[in-house]
Every structure is written in C-alpha cells, then in structure tokens.
Write a protein that holds these residues in place. Sequence first.
Motif, PDB file in Angstrom:
ATOM      1  N   GLY A  30       0.808  -1.218   0.000  1.00 46.12           N
ATOM      2  CA  GLY A  30       0.000   0.000   0.000  1.00 46.12           C
ATOM      3  C   GLY A  30       0.837   1.262   0.000  1.00 46.12           C
ATOM      4  N   ASN A  31       0.212   2.380  -0.340  1.00 40.58           N
ATOM      5  CA  ASN A  31       0.919   3.659  -0.373  1.00 40.58           C
ATOM      6  C   ASN A  31       1.422   4.102   0.990  1.00 40.58           C
ATOM      7  OD1 ASN A  31       0.854   4.077  -3.105  1.00 40.58           O
ATOM      8  ND2 ASN A  31      -1.040   5.262  -3.072  1.00 40.58           N
ATOM      9  N   THR A  32       0.727   3.717   2.072  1.00 42.23           N
ATOM     10  CA  THR A  32       1.197   4.108   3.405  1.00 42.23           C
ATOM     11  C   THR A  32       2.614   3.618   3.621  1.00 42.23           C
ATOM     12  OG1 THR A  32      -1.024   4.108   4.322  1.00 42.23           O
ATOM     13  CG2 THR A  32       0.790   3.884   5.892  1.00 42.23           C
ATOM     14  N   VAL A  33       2.887   2.378   3.246  1.00 44.88           N
ATOM     15  CA  VAL A  33       4.218   1.797   3.432  1.00 44.88           C
ATOM     16  C   VAL A  33       5.173   2.258   2.336  1.00 44.88           C
ATOM     17  CG1 VAL A  33       5.521  -0.374   3.425  1.00 44.88           C
ATOM     18  CG2 VAL A  33       3.373  -0.200   4.689  1.00 44.88           C
ATOM     19  N   LYS A  34       4.747   2.178   1.086  1.00 46.31           N
ATOM     20  CA  LYS A  34       5.642   2.438  -0.039  1.00 46.31           C
ATOM     21  C   LYS A  34       5.953   3.909  -0.246  1.00 46.31           C
ATOM     22  CE  LYS A  34       4.745   0.227  -3.817  1.00 46.31           C
ATOM     23  NZ  LYS A  34       4.026  -0.389  -4.936  1.00 46.31           N
ATOM     24  N   VAL A  88      13.011   1.323   1.788  1.00 46.87           N
ATOM     25  CA  VAL A  88      11.623   0.896   1.665  1.00 46.87           C
ATOM     26  C   VAL A  88      10.989   1.532   0.435  1.00 46.87           C
ATOM     27  CG1 VAL A  88       9.352   0.981   2.782  1.00 46.87           C
ATOM     28  CG2 VAL A  88      11.401   0.521   4.135  1.00 46.87           C
ATOM     29  N   LEU A  89      11.309   2.792   0.174  1.00 47.46           N
ATOM     30  CA  LEU A  89      10.738   3.491  -0.984  1.00 47.46           C
ATOM     31  C   LEU A  89      11.372   2.973  -2.273  1.00 47.46           C
ATOM     32  CD1 LEU A  89      10.742   7.135   0.414  1.00 47.46           C
ATOM     33  CD2 LEU A  89       8.791   5.588   0.217  1.00 47.46           C
ATOM     34  N   PRO A  90      10.614   2.984  -3.364  1.00 49.24           N
ATOM     35  CA  PRO A  90      11.179   2.532  -4.640  1.00 49.24           C
ATOM     36  C   PRO A  90      12.327   3.430  -5.080  1.00 49.24           C
ATOM     37  CG  PRO A  90       8.813   3.049  -4.843  1.00 49.24           C
ATOM     38  CD  PRO A  90       9.218   3.395  -3.454  1.00 49.24           C
ATOM     39  N   ALA A  91      13.300   2.855  -5.784  1.00 48.64           N
ATOM     40  CA  ALA A  91      14.445   3.627  -6.283  1.00 48.64           C
ATOM     41  C   ALA A  91      13.961   4.775  -7.157  1.00 48.64           C
ATOM     42  CB  ALA A  91      15.380   2.722  -7.071  1.00 48.64           C
ATOM     43  N   GLY A  92      14.505   5.968  -6.952  1.00 50.43           N
ATOM     44  CA  GLY A  92      14.154   7.130  -7.756  1.00 50.43           C
ATOM     45  C   GLY A  92      12.813   7.751  -7.415  1.00 50.43           C
ATOM     46  N   TYR A  93      12.214   7.350  -6.297  1.00 52.46           N
ATOM     47  CA  TYR A  93      10.891   7.861  -5.931  1.00 52.46           C
ATOM     48  C   TYR A  93      10.920   9.372  -5.740  1.00 52.46           C
ATOM     49  CZ  TYR A  93       6.826   9.069  -3.230  1.00 52.46           C
ATOM     50  OH  TYR A  93       5.676   9.683  -2.794  1.00 52.46           O
TER      51      TYR A  93
END
Length: 104
Positions: A30-34, A88-93
């Motif tokens: 989910g967006n809360t985590v990502k 935790v966040l995607p690379a390049g977020y």
Amino acid sequence: MTEVYHIIDGAGTFVTGGEMVEPTPSPSDGNTVKVLVGRVLRNLDPRGYSRRVGPGDVIVIPPGVAHWFSAVERDMNYLVVRVDAQHVLPAGYVNPAITRSTAR
C-alpha cells in the motif's frame, strides 16, 4: 524508518515508547508503506513517556519505537523527515506533490 520531527508552530503532547497491543502491520504493497511512512504497526498501548512539545523542539524517533501525539493544544505545523536507510521506498521515488509543483 527513523523519523525526525521539527515543531514549527503550535503545541501538544508527544508520546514515545509503550508496548504494541496485538500489532497489525499496514499492507506492504500500500501507499502508506511504499510512499508515506514505511512499515507501520497499529494498535498502540497508551502507556509510554509523554512530553509537551512546542516551537523549536526536535524529536528523533529510532525505527520500531511507538510514538504519537496524544493531545494537541494548538494547531501544529511540523516538519517530518523520514530516513529511509532500509530502502523501503522505490528507487528514484519522487513525491507526486513535488512533481506537480515543479511541472508548472
């Protein structure tokens, strides 16, 4: 994630510590985590260490430490910096709000 809170304006009571009561994780996809806050557990025990916070206060919360505002005396403005040491966040977020504001 490590979180750093810098209180800009307002005042309230900030609680750290306590125990998790039947902790339930937020869905990892989910967006809360990502996007927002990383891995989160809900259902906090209200016990912990309370302190009044106000303008100029800086609070550093290590990963895994329960924390929340138990009371807000005046509307608060605060800056939160989340240190994503475990990636935790995607690379390049890039937060969509930043993307929108620079695209004008």
